[in-house]
Write a protein that holds these residues in place. Sequence first.
Motif, PDB file in Angstrom:
ATOM      1  N   UNK A   1      17.908  10.358  -3.402  1.00 37.51           N
ATOM      2  CA  UNK A   1      17.196   9.655  -4.469  1.00 37.51           C
ATOM      3  C   UNK A   1      17.396   8.151  -4.344  1.00 37.51           C
ATOM      4  N   UNK A   2      18.638   7.738  -4.020  1.00 43.13           N
ATOM      5  CA  UNK A   2      18.923   6.310  -3.838  1.00 43.13           C
ATOM      6  C   UNK A   2      18.085   5.715  -2.717  1.00 43.13           C
ATOM      7  N   UNK A   3      18.062   6.437  -1.574  1.00 46.36           N
ATOM      8  CA  UNK A   3      17.319   5.929  -0.418  1.00 46.36           C
ATOM      9  C   UNK A   3      15.831   5.834  -0.728  1.00 46.36           C
ATOM     10  N   UNK A   4      15.309   6.867  -1.389  1.00 47.14           N
ATOM     11  CA  UNK A   4      13.886   6.868  -1.715  1.00 47.14           C
ATOM     12  C   UNK A   4      13.547   5.688  -2.608  1.00 47.14           C
ATOM     13  N   UNK A   5      14.473   5.374  -3.513  1.00 47.90           N
ATOM     14  CA  UNK A   5      14.248   4.240  -4.402  1.00 47.90           C
ATOM     15  C   UNK A   5      14.215   2.930  -3.611  1.00 47.90           C
ATOM     16  N   UNK A   6      15.100   2.832  -2.602  1.00 45.43           N
ATOM     17  CA  UNK A   6      15.178   1.622  -1.808  1.00 45.43           C
ATOM     18  C   UNK A   6      13.911   1.413  -0.977  1.00 45.43           C
ATOM     19  N   UNK A   7      13.419   2.519  -0.377  1.00 41.81           N
ATOM     20  CA  UNK A   7      12.225   2.412   0.462  1.00 41.81           C
ATOM     21  C   UNK A   7      10.948   2.414  -0.379  1.00 41.81           C
ATOM     22  N   UNK A   8      11.029   2.960  -1.580  1.00 42.43           N
ATOM     23  CA  UNK A   8       9.843   3.089  -2.411  1.00 42.43           C
ATOM     24  C   UNK A   8       9.029   4.328  -2.105  1.00 42.43           C
ATOM     25  N   UNK A   9       9.393   5.043  -1.055  1.00 42.56           N
ATOM     26  CA  UNK A   9       8.738   6.294  -0.661  1.00 42.56           C
ATOM     27  C   UNK A   9       9.646   6.969   0.364  1.00 42.56           C
ATOM     28  N   UNK A  10       9.271   8.160   0.783  1.00 44.67           N
ATOM     29  CA  UNK A  10      10.072   8.796   1.832  1.00 44.67           C
ATOM     30  C   UNK A  10       9.753   8.139   3.175  1.00 44.67           C
ATOM     31  N   UNK A  11      10.746   7.525   3.831  1.00 46.69           N
ATOM     32  CA  UNK A  11      10.453   6.854   5.099  1.00 46.69           C
ATOM     33  C   UNK A  11      10.121   7.817   6.236  1.00 46.69           C
ATOM     34  N   UNK A  12      10.489   9.081   6.083  1.00 46.02           N
ATOM     35  CA  UNK A  12      10.278  10.018   7.185  1.00 46.02           C
ATOM     36  C   UNK A  12       8.886  10.640   7.109  1.00 46.02           C
ATOM     37  N   UNK A  13       8.246  10.759   8.267  1.00 50.11           N
ATOM     38  CA  UNK A  13       7.009  11.538   8.329  1.00 50.11           C
ATOM     39  C   UNK A  13       6.860  12.030   9.757  1.00 50.11           C
ATOM     40  N   UNK A  14       6.110  13.109   9.933  1.00 50.87           N
ATOM     41  CA  UNK A  14       5.967  13.555  11.325  1.00 50.87           C
ATOM     42  C   UNK A  14       4.563  13.324  11.867  1.00 50.87           C
ATOM     43  N   UNK A  15       3.988  12.187  11.464  1.00 49.62           N
ATOM     44  CA  UNK A  15       2.758  11.710  12.104  1.00 49.62           C
ATOM     45  C   UNK A  15       3.112  11.329  13.535  1.00 49.62           C
ATOM     46  N   UNK A  16       2.304  11.770  14.486  1.00 41.32           N
ATOM     47  CA  UNK A  16       2.692  11.558  15.881  1.00 41.32           C
ATOM     48  C   UNK A  16       2.329  10.176  16.399  1.00 41.32           C
ATOM     49  N   UNK A  17       1.332   9.567  15.782  1.00 37.43           N
ATOM     50  CA  UNK A  17       0.853   8.279  16.309  1.00 37.43           C
ATOM     51  C   UNK A  17       1.448   7.115  15.523  1.00 37.43           C
ATOM     52  N   UNK A  18       1.563   5.974  16.171  1.00 31.08           N
ATOM     53  CA  UNK A  18       1.879   4.760  15.439  1.00 31.08           C
ATOM     54  C   UNK A  18       0.554   4.267  14.881  1.00 31.08           C
ATOM     55  N   UNK A  19       0.261   4.695  13.645  1.00 28.04           N
ATOM     56  CA  UNK A  19      -1.107   4.570  13.129  1.00 28.04           C
ATOM     57  C   UNK A  19      -1.453   3.174  12.655  1.00 28.04           C
ATOM     58  N   UNK A  20      -0.421   2.358  12.382  1.00 32.29           N
ATOM     59  CA  UNK A  20      -0.721   0.996  11.951  1.00 32.29           C
ATOM     60  C   UNK A  20      -0.633   0.051  13.136  1.00 32.29           C
ATOM     61  N   UNK A  21      -1.506  -0.925  13.141  1.00 39.38           N
ATOM     62  CA  UNK A  21      -1.569  -1.820  14.298  1.00 39.38           C
ATOM     63  C   UNK A  21      -0.642  -3.029  14.158  1.00 39.38           C
ATOM     64  N   UNK A  22      -0.020  -3.194  12.963  1.00 38.05           N
ATOM     65  CA  UNK A  22       0.792  -4.396  12.767  1.00 38.05           C
ATOM     66  C   UNK A  22       2.281  -4.148  13.000  1.00 38.05           C
ATOM     67  N   UNK A  23       2.606  -3.147  13.798  1.00 35.47           N
ATOM     68  CA  UNK A  23       4.008  -2.896  14.119  1.00 35.47           C
ATOM     69  C   UNK A  23       4.543  -3.979  15.040  1.00 35.47           C
TER      70      UNK A  23
END
Lengths: 185, 111
Positions: free
Chosen positions: A58-80
């Motif tokens: 719960x603490x970590x989720x609060x810090x990130x504002x969402x769950x940082x983990x996901x299993x999307x395979x692609x780096x979907x954003x171009x601003x990395x």
Amino acid sequence: MVRQMSEPIIGLLIGVSILIAILGILWTLLFTGMFVYAALFSTKNIENKGVEVAQREAQTLQKFGKDPLSNIRKQYRQDGTDSGLVYANVVYGPSYWHLMIGWFGNLVGGQINILHKVISTGRALATQRLREQAELAGWDEVLNVRIDTSALAPINVPSRVKAVEIFAYGTGVKYKGSEINNSIK
Amino acid sequence: MQHIVEGVIVVNTETIAGKVITKNLGVVGGSTVRAKNVGRDIFAGLKNIVGGELTAYTELLDESRNQAISRMIADATARGANAVINVRFATSAVTAGASELFAYGTAVVVE
């Protein structure tokens, strides 16, 4: 002359066998004691661990504002701007008491609740450690998360250690101009 | 537990944001088989009776995995790569108390 030579050897042998006997008795007492401890407290310990992990999560989720983990395979954003591997593991095992309950459950069949609880607590711990590693390294998000579960010993070999290793890994990504990125620097 | 080697990007996605893959140098891997000493084994065996996390084995597997990853990266840099993409891990138990950790991925050149 022969008698003088053999006496210390016999003494040594007696000494060693007494030592082994003492160790054997100690082991029996220790094993019984620990088994009783496991029967009384191990379920409670697992539950406490689950609660603790949920709080940390719960603490970590609060810090990130969402769950940082996901299993999307692609780096979907171009601003990395930066990316790298992040991983965490835990070796988690049921107590002998739980194994005994599991053995009885095996006779009846169906779901074995206590073993399920042990393994899912271990998995929650591993994923939470992955989140903490990501936070430590300053990643904004972890993509392509995979969770591997493997037995420590081969299935067909009887082993002293009854435990599984849960290993979680993924790719940490940092985005341009994100709040978390700025707050860490 | 964090593993960052200067100059080499290691990811388990197929692409790297902000970078273009210009050259594919093939699959690279690194593996290691390690075991804890007998004393630690006995201690972990005792902890196992009570249940919960076996810290000695957690550390052992973490160290071994670090070693496997560094071997993989050494393999990649020997081929002239500056990134390893699509990294996967495999764990297999050779015998009780010893595990093989294997890390593999594709070595590439990115710009």
